[in-house]
Scaffold this active site. Structure first.
Site, PDB file in Angstrom:
ATOM      1  N   LYS A  84       0.833  -1.217   0.000  1.00 43.83           N
ATOM      2  CA  LYS A  84       0.000   0.000   0.000  1.00 43.83           C
ATOM      3  C   LYS A  84       0.860   1.257   0.000  1.00 43.83           C
ATOM      4  O   LYS A  84       2.030   1.225   0.356  1.00 43.83           O
ATOM      5  CB  LYS A  84      -0.954  -0.042   1.194  1.00 43.83           C
ATOM      6  CG  LYS A  84      -1.979  -1.176   1.051  1.00 43.83           C
ATOM      7  CD  LYS A  84      -3.390  -0.742   1.262  1.00 43.83           C
ATOM      8  CE  LYS A  84      -4.341  -1.822   0.762  1.00 43.83           C
ATOM      9  NZ  LYS A  84      -5.291  -2.236   1.792  1.00 43.83           N
TER      10      LYS A  84
ATOM     11  N   ARG B 204      -3.822 -10.037   4.456  1.00 46.08           N
ATOM     12  CA  ARG B 204      -4.097 -10.138   3.016  1.00 46.08           C
ATOM     13  C   ARG B 204      -2.864  -9.630   2.281  1.00 46.08           C
ATOM     14  O   ARG B 204      -2.523  -8.456   2.405  1.00 46.08           O
ATOM     15  CB  ARG B 204      -5.331  -9.287   2.686  1.00 46.08           C
ATOM     16  CG  ARG B 204      -5.758  -9.324   1.228  1.00 46.08           C
ATOM     17  CD  ARG B 204      -6.961  -8.422   1.014  1.00 46.08           C
ATOM     18  NE  ARG B 204      -7.352  -8.398  -0.378  1.00 46.08           N
ATOM     19  CZ  ARG B 204      -6.749  -7.667  -1.312  1.00 46.08           C
ATOM     20  NH1 ARG B 204      -5.729  -6.874  -1.000  1.00 46.08           N
ATOM     21  NH2 ARG B 204      -7.173  -7.710  -2.563  1.00 46.08           N
TER      22      ARG B 204
HETATM   23  N1  PMM Z   1      -7.240  -3.862   0.090  1.00 49.84           N
HETATM   24  C1  PMM Z   1      -7.423  -3.926  -1.241  1.00 49.84           C
HETATM   25  C2  PMM Z   1      -8.426  -4.751  -1.784  1.00 49.84           C
HETATM   26  N2  PMM Z   1      -9.208  -5.511  -0.979  1.00 49.84           N
HETATM   27  N3  PMM Z   1      -9.820  -6.232   1.169  1.00 49.84           N
HETATM   28  C3  PMM Z   1      -9.652  -6.174   2.500  1.00 49.84           C
HETATM   29  N4  PMM Z   1     -10.452  -6.906   3.303  1.00 49.84           N
HETATM   30  N5  PMM Z   1      -8.713  -5.376   3.083  1.00 49.84           N
HETATM   31  C4  PMM Z   1      -7.882  -4.595   2.341  1.00 49.84           C
HETATM   32  O1  PMM Z   1      -7.044  -3.873   2.927  1.00 49.84           O
HETATM   33  C5  PMM Z   1      -8.026  -4.624   0.922  1.00 49.84           C
HETATM   34  C6  PMM Z   1      -9.018  -5.465   0.356  1.00 49.84           C
HETATM   35  C7  PMM Z   1      -6.566  -3.087  -2.147  1.00 49.84           C
HETATM   36  O2  PMM Z   1      -5.383  -3.731  -2.452  1.00 49.84           O
HETATM   37  P1  PMM Z   1      -4.945  -4.360  -3.887  1.00 49.84           P
HETATM   38  O3  PMM Z   1      -5.695  -3.612  -4.961  1.00 49.84           O
HETATM   39  O4  PMM Z   1      -3.483  -4.132  -3.931  1.00 49.84           O
HETATM   40  O5  PMM Z   1      -5.283  -5.799  -3.891  1.00 49.84           O
END
Ligand code: PMM
Length: 299
Positions: free
Chosen positions: A221, A261
Site C-alpha cells: 500500500k 491479506r
Molecule cells: N485492500 C485492497 C483490496 N481488498 N480487502 C480487504 N479486506 N482489506 C484490504 O485492505 C483490501 C481489500 C486493495 O489492495 P490491492 O488492490 O493491492 O489488492
C-alpha cells in the site's frame, strides 16, 4: 493466540495468510498480471503452494481514483477463476462490493465474502450474506475509490474507525448476518493517510476489543511506499515494498490479527510462523515440530 472458528475457513493456532488474485487490468500493485483467467487460476494455485490458507479473488480494482467496473464484467472476471480454484480444493474468498457477485461467487464455492465497503456500497449485501451463511469481512470504508482520499479526515482515527465499524456491525446484524460470520478490517489506505494507517496498526488491540477476528491488508500500500521513500521524497515502487509488508505481517500476527491479506505469499507465510513461535515460545508449532531434529544451517 486466539484460534478463531469460522465456518468453512481453515483453523490454525496462528495468523492465516490470504493471498491476493486480482483479475483486473488496473489493480493497486499487480494490475494486469492475472487478468487472463488461466493466468489467474495458475497464480491462485501457486499462492497455495507458497502457503496461502485462503485465496482472495477480486474483479474490481479499488486503487485510489479507480472507476467502477460494470456488474457483468466483474462476474465474467471472477466466476470462472473461483470455480476452477474451488475444484482444486482451494479455500476461496471473493473480494466484491456487490451482492449479486457475492451470491454467484458463493454458489461457485467461495467460502468467504470480502466486502471492502462493509455493506455500504450495496444495500442488498448484508441480506445476501446472511442467506448464504458464509463468513463476511466488514471493512472500514467511507466511499468509493474515485474520491476516497478527500474523506481521510479524522480527529481521532482509532476511535472514529472503531465507532464506524461498530455501526456497520450493528447494521449487518440487523439485516440477519450472525455474529459468528463477522470479520473486521481497519481498511488500511481506504480514506486513510499514512499516519492514520500507522495509528490503526499501533492500536489494533482497540479494534480487537470489539470481539471479532481482524483482517489486516497492508500489502504494497501507498503508506509503505512513502515510508520507504528515497531521500528526495520519491515513493518506493509498490513491488519493492514486500519486505516492509512482511514486517507488518509479523507484527500484526504477533498482536493477534486473524489473517493478513498479501500479494507475495511465501515470506508472509514464513512471518506468521515466526510470530506464532515467538508468542508461544515454540510450544504449538504446526509446521516444523518443536522437537524435530535440527536441520543443517546453524543454531
Ligand atoms: N485492500 C485492497 C483490496 N481488498 N480487502 C480487504 N479486506 N482489506 C484490504 O485492505 C483490501 C481489500 C486493495 O489492495 P490491492 O488492490 O493491492 O489488492
Amino acid at each position: 493466540m486466539t484460534t478463531w472458528s469460522l465456518r468453512g475457513l481453515p483453523e490454525q493456532p496462528r495468523c492465516l495468510v490470504m493471498g491476493v488474485v486480482n483479475v483486473t487490468p488496473d489493480s493497486f500493485s499487480d494490475g494486469g498480471r492475472w487478468f487472463d483467467p488461466a493466468a489467474a487460476i495458475r497464480h491462485g494455485l501457486d499462492l497455495v503452494a507458497e502457503g496461502a490458507d485462503i485465496v482472495d479473488v477480486g474483479g474490481e480494482s479499488t486503487r485510489p481514483g479507480a472507476a467502477r467496473v460494470p456488474l457483468e464484467e466483474e462476474i465474467r472476471r471472477v466466476e470462472p477463476v473461483i470455480r476452477a480454484l474451488v475444484a482444486e480444493g482451494v479455500t476461496v474468498s471473493v473480494d466484491t462490493m456487490r451482492a449479486e457477485v457475492a451470491e454467484i461467487a458463493v454458489e461457485a464455492g467461495a467460502a468467504l465474502v470480502n466486502d471492502v465497503s462493509g455493506g455500504l456500497a450495496d444495500p442488498e449485501m448484508p441480506r445476501v450474506v446472511a442467506a448464504t451463511g458464509v463468513p463476511y469481512v466488514v471493512m472500514h470504508w467511507r466511499g468509493h475509490s474515485h474520491d476516497m482520499d478527500s474523506r481521510a479526515v479524522y480527529t481521532d482515527v482509532v476511535t472514529e474507525v472503531r465507532e464506524e465499524l461498530t455501526k456497520r456491525v450493528d447494521a449487518v446484524l440487523a439485516e440477519g448476518v450472525s455474529e459468528d460470520q463477522i470479520i473486521l478490517d481497519p481498511g488500511l489506505g481506504f480514506a486513510k493517510r499514512p499516519e492514520h494507517n500507522w495509528s490503526l496498526l499501533r492500536h489494533l488491540d482497540r479494534l480487537a476489543e470489539l470481539g471479532y477476528p481482524l483482517l489486516v491488508g497492508a500489502s504494497r500500500k501507498r503508506f509503505l511506499t512513502r515510508l520507504l521513500a528515497a531521500p528526495d521524497g520519491t515513493p518506493r515502487p509498490f513491488e519493492e515494498c514486500d519486505a516492509a509488508t512482511v514486517a507488518v505481517t509479523a507484527l500484526a500476527a504477533f498482536h493477534g490479527a486473524w489473517a493478513v491479506r498479501v500479494h507475495d505469499v511465501r515470506p508472509n507465510a514464513d512471518a506468521v510462523r515466526v510470530a506464532q513461535a515467538w508468542s508461544t515460545g515454540g510450544t504449538a508449532l504446526v509446521h516444523g515440530r518443536a522437537d524435530a531434529p535440527r536441520s543443517r544451517g546453524g543454531q
